[in-house]
Design a protein around this motif. Structure first.
Motif, PDB file in Angstrom:
ATOM      1  N   TYR A  79       3.109  -2.336   1.426  1.00  0.00           N
ATOM      2  CA  TYR A  79       1.628  -3.061   1.352  1.00  0.00           C
ATOM      3  C   TYR A  79       1.912  -4.047   2.398  1.00  0.00           C
ATOM      4  N   ASP A  80       0.914  -4.719   3.340  1.00  0.00           N
ATOM      5  CA  ASP A  80       1.012  -5.992   3.821  1.00  0.00           C
ATOM      6  C   ASP A  80       0.105  -6.849   3.259  1.00  0.00           C
ATOM      7  N   THR A  81       0.618  -8.253   2.902  1.00  0.00           N
ATOM      8  CA  THR A  81      -0.363  -9.298   2.937  1.00  0.00           C
ATOM      9  C   THR A  81       0.415 -10.562   3.215  1.00  0.00           C
ATOM     10  N   SER A  82      -0.587 -11.564   3.574  1.00  0.00           N
ATOM     11  CA  SER A  82      -0.273 -12.620   4.028  1.00  0.00           C
ATOM     12  C   SER A  82      -0.137 -13.811   2.923  1.00  0.00           C
ATOM     13  N   LEU A  83      -0.597 -13.413   1.629  1.00  0.00           N
ATOM     14  CA  LEU A  83      -0.805 -14.027   0.486  1.00  0.00           C
ATOM     15  C   LEU A  83       0.629 -13.948  -0.234  1.00  0.00           C
ATOM     16  N   ASN A  84       0.468 -14.727  -1.431  1.00  0.00           N
ATOM     17  CA  ASN A  84       1.998 -14.887  -2.123  1.00  0.00           C
ATOM     18  C   ASN A  84       1.594 -14.109  -3.402  1.00  0.00           C
ATOM     19  N   GLN A  85       0.389 -13.379  -3.316  1.00  0.00           N
ATOM     20  CA  GLN A  85      -0.101 -12.642  -4.638  1.00  0.00           C
ATOM     21  C   GLN A  85      -0.448 -11.301  -4.167  1.00  0.00           C
ATOM     22  N   LEU A  86      -0.498 -10.259  -5.009  1.00  0.00           N
ATOM     23  CA  LEU A  86      -1.005  -8.871  -4.933  1.00  0.00           C
ATOM     24  C   LEU A  86      -2.166  -8.900  -5.545  1.00  0.00           C
ATOM     25  N   CYS A  87      -3.429  -8.614  -4.917  1.00  0.00           N
ATOM     26  CA  CYS A  87      -4.736  -8.556  -5.555  1.00  0.00           C
ATOM     27  C   CYS A  87      -5.623  -7.383  -5.392  1.00  0.00           C
ATOM     28  N   ARG A  88      -6.445  -7.086  -6.295  1.00  0.00           N
ATOM     29  CA  ARG A  88      -7.419  -6.160  -6.387  1.00  0.00           C
ATOM     30  C   ARG A  88      -8.351  -6.709  -5.111  1.00  0.00           C
ATOM     31  N   PRO A  89      -8.771  -5.985  -4.100  1.00  0.00           N
ATOM     32  CA  PRO A  89      -8.603  -4.342  -3.969  1.00  0.00           C
ATOM     33  C   PRO A  89      -7.725  -4.241  -2.866  1.00  0.00           C
ATOM     34  N   GLU A  90      -6.480  -5.044  -2.648  1.00  0.00           N
ATOM     35  CA  GLU A  90      -5.650  -4.781  -1.595  1.00  0.00           C
ATOM     36  C   GLU A  90      -5.248  -3.172  -1.502  1.00  0.00           C
ATOM     37  N   ILE A  91      -4.779  -2.820  -0.345  1.00  0.00           N
ATOM     38  CA  ILE A  91      -4.753  -1.556   0.013  1.00  0.00           C
ATOM     39  C   ILE A  91      -3.165  -1.549   0.082  1.00  0.00           C
ATOM     40  N   ILE A  92      -2.514  -0.424  -0.993  1.00  0.00           N
ATOM     41  CA  ILE A  92      -1.383  -0.057  -0.845  1.00  0.00           C
ATOM     42  C   ILE A  92      -1.199   1.246   0.014  1.00  0.00           C
ATOM     43  N   TYR A  93       0.179   1.201   0.433  1.00  0.00           N
ATOM     44  CA  TYR A  93       0.342   2.815   1.131  1.00  0.00           C
ATOM     45  C   TYR A  93       1.342   3.122   0.473  1.00  0.00           C
ATOM     46  N   VAL A  94       1.031   4.681   0.640  1.00  0.00           N
ATOM     47  CA  VAL A  94       2.429   5.567  -0.048  1.00  0.00           C
ATOM     48  C   VAL A  94       3.376   5.657   1.130  1.00  0.00           C
ATOM     49  N   LEU A  95       4.565   5.279   0.741  1.00  0.00           N
ATOM     50  CA  LEU A  95       5.756   5.353   1.580  1.00  0.00           C
ATOM     51  C   LEU A  95       6.400   6.825   1.692  1.00  0.00           C
ATOM     52  N   GLU A  96       6.144   7.457   2.680  1.00  0.00           N
ATOM     53  CA  GLU A  96       6.698   8.652   2.736  1.00  0.00           C
ATOM     54  C   GLU A  96       7.852   8.995   3.410  1.00  0.00           C
ATOM     55  N   ASN A  97       8.699   9.869   2.916  1.00  0.00           N
ATOM     56  CA  ASN A  97      10.062  10.224   3.619  1.00  0.00           C
ATOM     57  C   ASN A  97       9.933  11.596   4.406  1.00  0.00           C
ATOM     58  N   PHE A  98      10.016  11.271   5.667  1.00  0.00           N
ATOM     59  CA  PHE A  98       9.735  12.483   6.859  1.00  0.00           C
ATOM     60  C   PHE A  98      11.116  12.547   7.428  1.00  0.00           C
ATOM     61  N   ALA A  99      12.076  13.692   6.926  1.00  0.00           N
ATOM     62  CA  ALA A  99      13.261  13.789   7.601  1.00  0.00           C
ATOM     63  C   ALA A  99      14.178  12.529   7.486  1.00  0.00           C
ATOM     64  N   GLY A 100      14.258  11.824   6.429  1.00  0.00           N
ATOM     65  CA  GLY A 100      14.929  10.754   6.370  1.00  0.00           C
ATOM     66  C   GLY A 100      14.443   9.382   7.200  1.00  0.00           C
ATOM     67  N   GLN A 101      13.381   9.339   7.411  1.00  0.00           N
ATOM     68  CA  GLN A 101      12.545   8.464   8.105  1.00  0.00           C
ATOM     69  C   GLN A 101      11.371   7.931   7.178  1.00  0.00           C
ATOM     70  N   LEU A 102      11.307   6.583   6.763  1.00  0.00           N
ATOM     71  CA  LEU A 102      10.451   6.246   6.054  1.00  0.00           C
ATOM     72  C   LEU A 102       9.281   5.983   6.819  1.00  0.00           C
ATOM     73  N   GLN A 103       7.953   6.503   6.373  1.00  0.00           N
ATOM     74  CA  GLN A 103       6.862   6.103   7.169  1.00  0.00           C
ATOM     75  C   GLN A 103       5.725   5.642   6.168  1.00  0.00           C
ATOM     76  N   ARG A 104       4.726   4.933   6.622  1.00  0.00           N
ATOM     77  CA  ARG A 104       3.355   4.768   5.990  1.00  0.00           C
ATOM     78  C   ARG A 104       2.604   5.727   5.700  1.00  0.00           C
ATOM     79  N   GLY A 105       2.093   6.071   4.616  1.00  0.00           N
ATOM     80  CA  GLY A 105       1.191   7.414   4.323  1.00  0.00           C
ATOM     81  C   GLY A 105      -0.020   6.805   4.071  1.00  0.00           C
ATOM     82  N   PRO A 106      -0.700   7.572   3.354  1.00  0.00           N
ATOM     83  CA  PRO A 106      -2.304   7.304   2.784  1.00  0.00           C
ATOM     84  C   PRO A 106      -2.220   5.811   2.311  1.00  0.00           C
ATOM     85  N   GLY A 107      -3.420   5.098   2.586  1.00  0.00           N
ATOM     86  CA  GLY A 107      -3.695   3.983   1.901  1.00  0.00           C
ATOM     87  C   GLY A 107      -4.667   4.009   0.748  1.00  0.00           C
TER      88      GLY A 107
END
Length: 139
Positions: free
Chosen positions: A92-120
């Motif tokens: 996730y991306d945040t500029s706060l020192n907290q993780l809050c509702r309704p922050e968007i988290i992203y699935v971290l996907e592995n594509f051929a050994g490369q980590l990429q941001r997936g669905p939010g």
């Protein structure tokens, strides 16, 4: 300044992100992967980032945030999150020192050994819980 912080440790990503096997079917979560819990208090809208020890993806809609000191907060996402149960890691991306509702988290996907941001997906409330030991509960 936004801060990206992967939440599940893995040697490949220097303890910042987990890499799921390329064949995610072995990792697919089901209801039995979500351990029963006892609710300990009122839901909270935020938890402090510095206190998060690890996250455990339980299913495509349930994430447990295990904190330093032993507290656990269960977050049931607002909606099911595609491929979360396969990849089992988030960022996730945040500029706060907290993780809050309704922050968007992203699935971290592995594509051929490369980590990429997936669905939010949007976080829900953080509910303080404790795991129930089913073996002891049956005694």
């Amino acid at each position: 300044m936004p801060r990206t912080l992967p939440l599940i440790a893995s040697a490949l990503a220097l303890a910042l992100a987990a890499c799921a096997p390329m064949d995610g079917s072995a990792n697919r979560a089901d209801a039995s992967d979500v351990p029963p819990v006892r609710v300990l208090g009122e839901p909270q809208s935020c938890i402090p980032l510095a206190s998060i020890r690890q996250t455990v993806v339980r299913s495509d809609e349930v994430i447990d945030f295990e904190m330093r000191g032993g507290d656990v907060y269960r977050n049931t996402l607002a909606d099911r999150c595609p491929s979360l149960d396969l990849q089992r890691s988030i960022t996730y991306d945040t500029s706060l020192n907290q993780l809050c509702r309704p922050e968007i988290i992203y699935v971290l996907e592995n594509f051929a050994g490369q980590l990429q941001r997936g669905p939010g997906c949007a976080l829900g409330n953080f509910v303080p819980v404790e795991y129930i030991d089913e073996d002891k509960a049956e005694d």
